[in-house]
Design an enzyme around this catalytic site. Structure first.
Site, mmCIF file in Angstrom:
data_model
loop_
_atom_site.group_PDB
_atom_site.id
_atom_site.type_symbol
_atom_site.label_atom_id
_atom_site.label_comp_id
_atom_site.label_asym_id
_atom_site.label_seq_id
_atom_site.Cartn_x
_atom_site.Cartn_y
_atom_site.Cartn_z
ATOM 1 N N ASP A 58 -9.475 -33.237 49.367
ATOM 2 C CA ASP A 58 -9.873 -33.018 47.983
ATOM 3 C C ASP A 58 -10.493 -34.327 47.469
ATOM 4 O O ASP A 58 -9.889 -35.392 47.614
ATOM 5 C CB ASP A 58 -8.632 -32.648 47.156
ATOM 6 C CG ASP A 58 -9.017 -32.135 45.785
ATOM 7 O OD1 ASP A 58 -8.644 -31.006 45.455
ATOM 8 O OD2 ASP A 58 -9.711 -32.881 45.040
ATOM 9 N N SER A 124 -27.190 -28.893 36.962
ATOM 10 C CA SER A 124 -27.546 -27.490 36.767
ATOM 11 C C SER A 124 -28.447 -27.337 35.553
ATOM 12 O O SER A 124 -28.334 -28.106 34.579
ATOM 13 C CB SER A 124 -26.249 -26.718 36.535
ATOM 14 O OG SER A 124 -26.523 -25.423 36.067
ATOM 15 N N TYR A 150 -17.601 -24.919 32.366
ATOM 16 C CA TYR A 150 -18.301 -25.322 33.598
ATOM 17 C C TYR A 150 -19.560 -26.120 33.247
ATOM 18 O O TYR A 150 -19.806 -27.209 33.760
ATOM 19 C CB TYR A 150 -18.669 -24.083 34.443
ATOM 20 C CG TYR A 150 -19.747 -24.383 35.452
ATOM 21 C CD1 TYR A 150 -19.468 -25.174 36.559
ATOM 22 C CD2 TYR A 150 -21.070 -23.938 35.261
ATOM 23 C CE1 TYR A 150 -20.469 -25.507 37.469
ATOM 24 C CE2 TYR A 150 -22.067 -24.257 36.154
ATOM 25 C CZ TYR A 150 -21.765 -25.038 37.261
ATOM 26 O OH TYR A 150 -22.761 -25.375 38.149
ATOM 27 N N LYS A 154 -20.866 -30.311 33.807
ATOM 28 C CA LYS A 154 -22.120 -30.826 34.378
ATOM 29 C C LYS A 154 -22.793 -31.792 33.393
ATOM 30 O O LYS A 154 -23.302 -32.842 33.775
ATOM 31 C CB LYS A 154 -23.078 -29.674 34.718
ATOM 32 C CG LYS A 154 -22.625 -28.824 35.893
ATOM 33 C CD LYS A 154 -22.614 -29.604 37.200
ATOM 34 C CE LYS A 154 -22.005 -28.812 38.335
ATOM 35 N NZ LYS A 154 -21.724 -29.604 39.532
HETATM 36 P P1 NAD Z 1 -19.682 -23.440 46.392
HETATM 37 O O1 NAD Z 1 -18.443 -23.081 45.658
HETATM 38 O O2 NAD Z 1 -20.176 -22.494 47.430
HETATM 39 O O3 NAD Z 1 -19.517 -24.882 47.069
HETATM 40 C C1 NAD Z 1 -18.756 -25.908 46.477
HETATM 41 C C2 NAD Z 1 -17.796 -26.444 47.547
HETATM 42 O O4 NAD Z 1 -17.011 -27.484 46.967
HETATM 43 C C3 NAD Z 1 -16.827 -25.390 48.071
HETATM 44 O O5 NAD Z 1 -16.887 -25.362 49.476
HETATM 45 C C4 NAD Z 1 -15.456 -25.857 47.572
HETATM 46 O O6 NAD Z 1 -14.431 -25.536 48.505
HETATM 47 C C5 NAD Z 1 -15.670 -27.346 47.417
HETATM 48 N N1 NAD Z 1 -14.825 -28.024 46.426
HETATM 49 C C6 NAD Z 1 -14.592 -27.663 45.137
HETATM 50 N N2 NAD Z 1 -13.814 -28.580 44.541
HETATM 51 C C7 NAD Z 1 -13.554 -29.546 45.462
HETATM 52 C C8 NAD Z 1 -12.815 -30.763 45.453
HETATM 53 N N3 NAD Z 1 -12.160 -31.167 44.374
HETATM 54 N N4 NAD Z 1 -12.779 -31.491 46.592
HETATM 55 C C9 NAD Z 1 -13.421 -31.106 47.710
HETATM 56 N N5 NAD Z 1 -14.136 -29.960 47.774
HETATM 57 C C10 NAD Z 1 -14.201 -29.196 46.670
HETATM 58 O O7 NAD Z 1 -20.814 -23.724 45.304
HETATM 59 P P2 NAD Z 1 -22.386 -23.947 45.501
HETATM 60 O O8 NAD Z 1 -23.090 -22.774 44.924
HETATM 61 O O9 NAD Z 1 -22.670 -24.372 46.875
HETATM 62 O O10 NAD Z 1 -22.599 -25.144 44.476
HETATM 63 C C11 NAD Z 1 -22.628 -26.496 44.898
HETATM 64 C C12 NAD Z 1 -22.788 -27.384 43.682
HETATM 65 O O11 NAD Z 1 -23.978 -27.009 42.990
HETATM 66 C C13 NAD Z 1 -21.654 -27.256 42.674
HETATM 67 O O12 NAD Z 1 -21.390 -28.524 42.126
HETATM 68 C C14 NAD Z 1 -22.238 -26.334 41.622
HETATM 69 O O13 NAD Z 1 -21.661 -26.522 40.364
HETATM 70 C C15 NAD Z 1 -23.703 -26.742 41.629
HETATM 71 N N6 NAD Z 1 -24.603 -25.680 41.142
HETATM 72 C C16 NAD Z 1 -24.550 -24.429 41.688
HETATM 73 C C17 NAD Z 1 -25.373 -23.415 41.182
HETATM 74 C C18 NAD Z 1 -25.310 -22.006 41.742
HETATM 75 O O14 NAD Z 1 -25.738 -21.087 41.056
HETATM 76 N N7 NAD Z 1 -24.817 -21.794 42.972
HETATM 77 C C19 NAD Z 1 -26.261 -23.693 40.139
HETATM 78 C C20 NAD Z 1 -26.314 -24.980 39.622
HETATM 79 C C21 NAD Z 1 -25.471 -25.970 40.135
HETATM 80 N N1 UFG Z 2 -27.069 -10.148 35.230
HETATM 81 C C1 UFG Z 2 -26.951 -8.786 35.105
HETATM 82 N N2 UFG Z 2 -25.905 -8.168 35.718
HETATM 83 C C2 UFG Z 2 -24.975 -8.846 36.449
HETATM 84 C C3 UFG Z 2 -25.114 -10.252 36.569
HETATM 85 C C4 UFG Z 2 -26.172 -10.870 35.946
HETATM 86 O O1 UFG Z 2 -27.764 -8.145 34.451
HETATM 87 O O2 UFG Z 2 -24.028 -8.225 36.958
HETATM 88 C C5 UFG Z 2 -28.213 -10.819 34.602
HETATM 89 C C6 UFG Z 2 -27.826 -11.864 33.554
HETATM 90 O O3 UFG Z 2 -27.637 -11.242 32.313
HETATM 91 C C7 UFG Z 2 -29.013 -12.825 33.615
HETATM 92 C C8 UFG Z 2 -29.456 -12.769 35.080
HETATM 93 O O4 UFG Z 2 -28.900 -11.556 35.597
HETATM 94 O O5 UFG Z 2 -30.064 -12.325 32.833
HETATM 95 C C9 UFG Z 2 -28.934 -13.929 35.913
HETATM 96 O O6 UFG Z 2 -27.529 -14.040 35.754
HETATM 97 P P1 UFG Z 2 -26.642 -14.960 36.716
HETATM 98 O O7 UFG Z 2 -25.215 -14.772 36.291
HETATM 99 O O8 UFG Z 2 -26.971 -14.693 38.135
HETATM 100 O O9 UFG Z 2 -27.158 -16.429 36.409
HETATM 101 P P2 UFG Z 2 -27.207 -17.270 35.057
HETATM 102 O O10 UFG Z 2 -28.633 -17.647 34.840
HETATM 103 O O11 UFG Z 2 -26.494 -16.604 33.963
HETATM 104 O O12 UFG Z 2 -26.344 -18.562 35.454
HETATM 105 C C10 UFG Z 2 -26.510 -19.211 36.717
HETATM 106 C C11 UFG Z 2 -25.201 -19.885 37.114
HETATM 107 C C12 UFG Z 2 -24.925 -21.016 36.189
HETATM 108 C C13 UFG Z 2 -26.092 -21.954 36.169
HETATM 109 C C14 UFG Z 2 -27.352 -21.223 35.773
HETATM 110 C C15 UFG Z 2 -28.552 -22.131 35.818
HETATM 111 O O13 UFG Z 2 -24.132 -18.961 37.088
HETATM 112 O O14 UFG Z 2 -23.818 -21.722 36.645
HETATM 113 O O15 UFG Z 2 -27.546 -20.127 36.666
HETATM 114 O O16 UFG Z 2 -28.586 -22.797 37.022
HETATM 115 F F1 UFG Z 2 -25.863 -22.923 35.288
#
Ligand code: NAD
Ligand code: UFG
Length: 336
Positions: A58, A124, A150, A154
């Protein structure tokens, strides 16, 4: 380069590990497996034909993290580790603030004490909150109208890391603001595997396609967008992974010791367009119903990507159709 990847068995981390190895970098992964599993590590190794050092640690555990830093001299860290589910963060704010802040503070302290000064941080588009003026540029206002803990983590972490960089002029930092990552590796071996019922659109569509969920709810069809449904900038995860390598390459040449880059495509796609494209890729019908708007959603969000194009010489090249095809291949192989 010798790179430490935190969260390297997660969705974006695993794809970035694959791309780094393809470009001949050496990679070490730290992950606490809270949202990923060791099967991802073996699939990374299958794709790359490389053994990847892995530590189940962690990032908040400074002592154990420090032991990892003693195994070799890292040239830099890409910090993906963090919790990311928006709705869970509203239910469990303490968990989100504790995990995301603590892990990053501990990591920075351990970097400092081991003289590691290159950092790439997963931020993000959520930091732009409710900004209405599109496309979003790196200088658009941040921190206003963020609707969940969340997103706040960020925003706070960006501020914290900027402050660290002020006091450490030798640090080189890249804050990468991801738009909406989708898709999977073309091998079908790694992809996105959210626990339980997905919040995000693409994994939800995928579960409807495999009939694990009966239908999709489209949250709102009366937004001011081309078909009334929400519009987002969906980026293929492999393009996103390559953006990290471009940022890593550019760290030493950055004009400022902290730079921010939007990683998106610059193109907006609506919910209905994504459904149609997925149907085309999978040849499976996606039943859906129009539902109320989801609280906290913004109508539209897409990036201005001229800065990463100019400074990182990077731009996304994969289409939404390719992302849907790759997601379908991944989910068809792994629907259990
Ligand atoms: P993910 O959950 O698939 O990957 C994150 C990984 O971090 C996981 O494997 C989890 O086990 C690990 N983790 C969490 N807390 C931890 C800790 N304290 N110590 C060690 N490991 C830890 O998520 P992802 O989609 O790959 O996202 C990666 C990063 O990008 C995250 O910081 C997320 O917030 C950011 N991000 C993701 C999205 C998205 O939509 N997927 C969008 C914007 C930003
Ligand atoms: N949506 C639906 N039905 C669903 C899920 C989503 O209609 O079941 C719609 C939402 O209303 C939105 C679009 O699909 O219009 C995208 O939604 P997501 O939940 O896939 O993504 P968001 O843009 O809401 O948010 C995501 C991540 C956030 C991140 C953001 C920008 O969840 O953590 O993208 O990177 F911050």
């Amino acid at each position: 380069m010798e790179i430490l990847i935190t969260g390297g068995t997660g969705f974006i981390g695993s794809h970035t590990v694959v791309e780094l190895i393809k470009q001949s970098h050496s990679v070490t992964i730290v992950d606490n497996l809270s949202n990923s599993s060791l099967s991802t590590l073996s699939n990374i190794e299958k794709i790359t034909n490389t053994t990847v050092p892995f530590y189940e640690v962690d990032c908040s555990d400074k002592e154990k993290l420090n032991e990892v830093f003693k195994t070799k001299q890292f040239d830099g860290v890409i910090h993906f580790a963090g919790l990311k589910a928006v709705s869970e963060s509203i239910e469990l704010p303490l968990l989100y603030y504790r995990n995301n802040l603590d892990s990053t503070l501990s990591l920075c302290e351990v970097m400092e004490s081991n003289n590691v000064s290159n950092l790439i941080f997963s931020s993000s588009a959520t930091v732009y909150g409710s900004v209405k003026e599109l496309p979003l540029t790196e200088t658009s206002p941040t921190g206003q109208g963020i609707t969940n803990p969340y997103g706040q983590t960020k925003y706070m972490l960006e501020q914290i890391i900027k402050d660290i960089a002020v006091s450490h002029p030798d640090w080189r930092v890249s804050l990468l603001r991801y738009f909406n990552p989708i898709g999977a590796h073309e091998s079908g071996l790694i992809g996105e595997a959210p626990n339980g019922i997905p919040n995000n659109l693409m994994p939800y569509i995928a579960k409807v396609a495999t009939r694990q969920l009966p239908f999709l709810r489209v949250f709102g069809d009366n937004y001011n967008t081309k078909d009334g449904t929400g519009l987002r900038d969906y980026i293929h995860v492999v393009d996103l992974a390559k953006g990290h390598i471009a940022a890593l390459r550019h760290l030493a040449d950055q004009e400022n010791n902290v730079e921010i880059y939007n990683l998106g495509t610059g193109q907006g796609t609506t919910v209905l367009e994504l459904i149609k494209t997925f149907e085309q890729a999978s040849e499976v019908q996606i039943p859906y119903e129009i539902a109320d708007r989801r609280p906290g959603d913004i109508p539209a969000c897409f990036a201005d990507v001229s800065k990463p194009k100019k400074e990182l010489n990077w731009q996304a090249t994969k289409t939404i159709l390719e992302a849907c095809q790759d997601t379908w291949r991944w989910i068809s192989k792994n629907s259990d």
